[in-house]
Design a protein around this motif. Structure first.
Motif, PDB file in Angstrom:
ATOM      1  N   GLU A  72       0.840  -1.199   0.000  1.00 37.92           N
ATOM      2  CA  GLU A  72       0.000   0.000   0.000  1.00 37.92           C
ATOM      3  C   GLU A  72       0.872   1.245   0.000  1.00 37.92           C
ATOM      4  OE1 GLU A  72      -3.280  -0.130  -0.179  1.00 37.92           O
ATOM      5  OE2 GLU A  72      -3.785  -2.174   0.448  1.00 37.92           O
ATOM      6  N   GLU A  98      -4.518   5.079   0.136  1.00 41.26           N
ATOM      7  CA  GLU A  98      -3.522   4.002   0.141  1.00 41.26           C
ATOM      8  C   GLU A  98      -2.595   4.151   1.357  1.00 41.26           C
ATOM      9  OE1 GLU A  98      -4.515   1.887  -1.667  1.00 41.26           O
ATOM     10  OE2 GLU A  98      -5.053   2.571  -3.680  1.00 41.26           O
ATOM     11  N   HIS A 126      -4.498   2.738   4.157  1.00 38.12           N
ATOM     12  CA  HIS A 126      -4.505   1.270   4.123  1.00 38.12           C
ATOM     13  C   HIS A 126      -3.205   0.719   4.703  1.00 38.12           C
ATOM     14  CE1 HIS A 126      -7.483   1.476   0.493  1.00 38.12           C
ATOM     15  NE2 HIS A 126      -7.950   2.004   1.598  1.00 38.12           N
ATOM     16  N   GLU A 179     -11.869   0.788  -1.265  1.00 36.00           N
ATOM     17  CA  GLU A 179     -11.285   0.420  -2.554  1.00 36.00           C
ATOM     18  C   GLU A 179     -12.240   0.604  -3.728  1.00 36.00           C
ATOM     19  OE1 GLU A 179      -8.422  -0.165  -3.706  1.00 36.00           O
ATOM     20  OE2 GLU A 179      -7.234  -0.454  -1.904  1.00 36.00           O
TER      21      GLU A 179
HETATM   22 FE   FE2 Z   1      -5.279   0.091  -1.016  1.00 34.12          FE
END
Ligand code: FE2
Ligand code: FE2
Lengths: 120, 315
Positions: free
Chosen positions: B45, B75, B78, B158
């Motif tokens: 990520e 991201e 994440h 996502e």
């Molecule tokens: Fe991601």
């Protein structure tokens, strides 16, 4: 039987703190770990959502906003340094929760009432 | 209780779909497997922000720039959810980052490919995030509690990534001949690496079987790859584009698309460090870490000083 305990969640009180293995020196320079609790909506409880690192409480709240509420998931944030959280021991769960097990009379369904009784 | 009893009790919980939590007993191998998988997922990520970050300053409009920034920021989030989940297994954040920088821990090799045109932003969202979602949705039910909760959070975010990518390609595909050519070129370059994201064939996959038994994984690499091909082979039609595979064909009997051979030599080459951007990506991560050192130290010193002062005042 203590050898497998060293990898327990390092943030639950002193007794279970990791004592060796992988977690030693590197962690010494890290910002402390914080647990984040978020109230998603006025009137609801704060709920644990995860954790993050921050140098102090103010930074923890700001980081929590950026990490956990990018889509308006919260109206209020609590943070607490992970090391201050104490937890019950899962190895003792059976005996620990046993006292509640045989008290069926604490549930409304335990009581048989005639059908004529309404609103109860 | 002897260790075997702990192990069989553990497997019973897994079989009954009871989640494993950080303080529960777990086999050392389970713990290690999870640390490896979750930390590599987190690294992916974080490294994954680089190819897209490359286009933030050159996005064609303010709208596209805002979208791209929001995606890249997701991201980062994440990565942070996943690092925290891995930390519950007893590895420190710094140690994981050290493993990334030393090359001991890998990240998804897809991010070792360059982003050459603006259409790559669309192709990444559609194909790369699409493949990631295919992998990630089953992980929402993975057996380790903190990992599963992190994945639920990730998956919620996502779907915007994939949709914005497809929509961006859709707009380009209705544009000028040059824009259409750019879309096709991006698809041609990202298609095969996206298929490689699902990992080696089941027959060659090192960790698969045990991970299935422990319900860390719930579907095999080949199963998920097939689902992905079936999905994309239909969607690409809506763009009026093609996938770069002459062997791609609907197989009535199997009710799936057949597809061509993946170039595994390329895959292993990229994994072992010889992809087009491996060095650039790692250098960028190390530089960010080194450049940030003074901030980490200063903030820590400041917090300690203030805590000491507060203590004094209270005394
Ligand atoms: Fe991601
Ligand atoms: Fe994404």
């Amino acid at each position: 039987m203590n050898y497998f305990r060293k990898y327990y969640y390092g943030d639950y009180g002193d007794k279970e703190a990791p004592t060796g293995g992988d977690t030693g020196k590197a962690a010494a320079n890290e910002w402390p770990l914080w647990e984040v609790f978020i109230r998603s909506k006025q009137g609801l409880d704060h709920k644990h959502v995860g954790s993050l690192h921050a140098a102090d409480a103010q930074m923890a709240v700001e980081n929590a906003r950026d990490v956990y509420t990018r889509r308006m998931e919260g109206v209020s944030i609590w943070v607490v340094e992970s090391k201050y959280i104490h937890a019950s021991n899962p190895d003792e769960a059976e005996s620990f929760y046993e006292p509640a097990e045989d008290k069926v009379y604490r549930h409304p369904t335990f009581y048989d009432l005639p059908d004529e009784v309404n609103h109860m | 209780m002897p260790v075997q009893n702990f192990e069989s009790h553990f497997q019973e919980k897994i079989d009954a779909d009871v989640r494993i939590e950080p303080k529960d007993w777990m086999p050392e191998k389970y713990r290690q497997t999870l640390i490896r998988q979750i930390s590599q997922h987190a690294h992916s990520e974080i490294v994954g922000m680089l190819p897209e970050g490359n286009w933030i300053s050159r996005a064609p409009s303010l709208k596209r720039k805002q979208i791209l920034i929001a995606k890249v920021q997701d991201e980062a989030g994440h990565g942070l959810y996943l690092y925290s989940a891995a930390e519950t297994l007893g590895i420190s954040r710094d140690e994981m980052i050290g493993q990334l920088h030393s090359g001991k821990a890998k990240y998804s090799s897809i991010f070792n490919y360059p982003t050459l045109t603006w259409a790559d932003m669309g192709a990444i969202g559609w194909l790369v995030d699409g493949a990631a979602i295919m992998n990630q949705v089953p992980l929402c039910r993975t057996s380790y509690g903190p990992y599963s909760r992190a994945m639920i959070r990730v998956c919620k975010e996502e779907s915007f990534h994939q949709r914005q990518g497809f929509e961006s390609l859709l707009v380009l595909s209705r544009g000028t001949p040059e824009q259409r050519a750019m879309v096709q070129d991006a698809i041609d370059r990202w298609w095969w690496p996206s298929l490689m994201m699902f990992g080696p064939h089941d027959s060659e996959s090192l960790h698969s079987e045990q991970s299935m038994k422990w319900k860390i994984k719930r579907f095999s690499n080949d199963e998920l790859r097939q689902r992905f091909v079936d999905m994309i082979a239909e969607q690409v039609k809506l763009l009026g584009m093609t996938l770069p595979d002459p062997d791609l064909k609907w197989n009535e009997e199997r009710s799936h698309y057949d597809f061509g051979k993946i170039n595994w030599e390329e895959f292993w080459n990229v994994v072992s460090g010889n992809g087009p951007c491996n060095k650039q990506r790692l250098d960028a991560r190390k530089k960010a870490w080194d450049d940030g050192a003074w901030v980490r130290e200063a903030a820590k010193a400041h917090a300690e000083k203030r805590a000491a002062r507060n203590k004094q005042q209270a005394a």
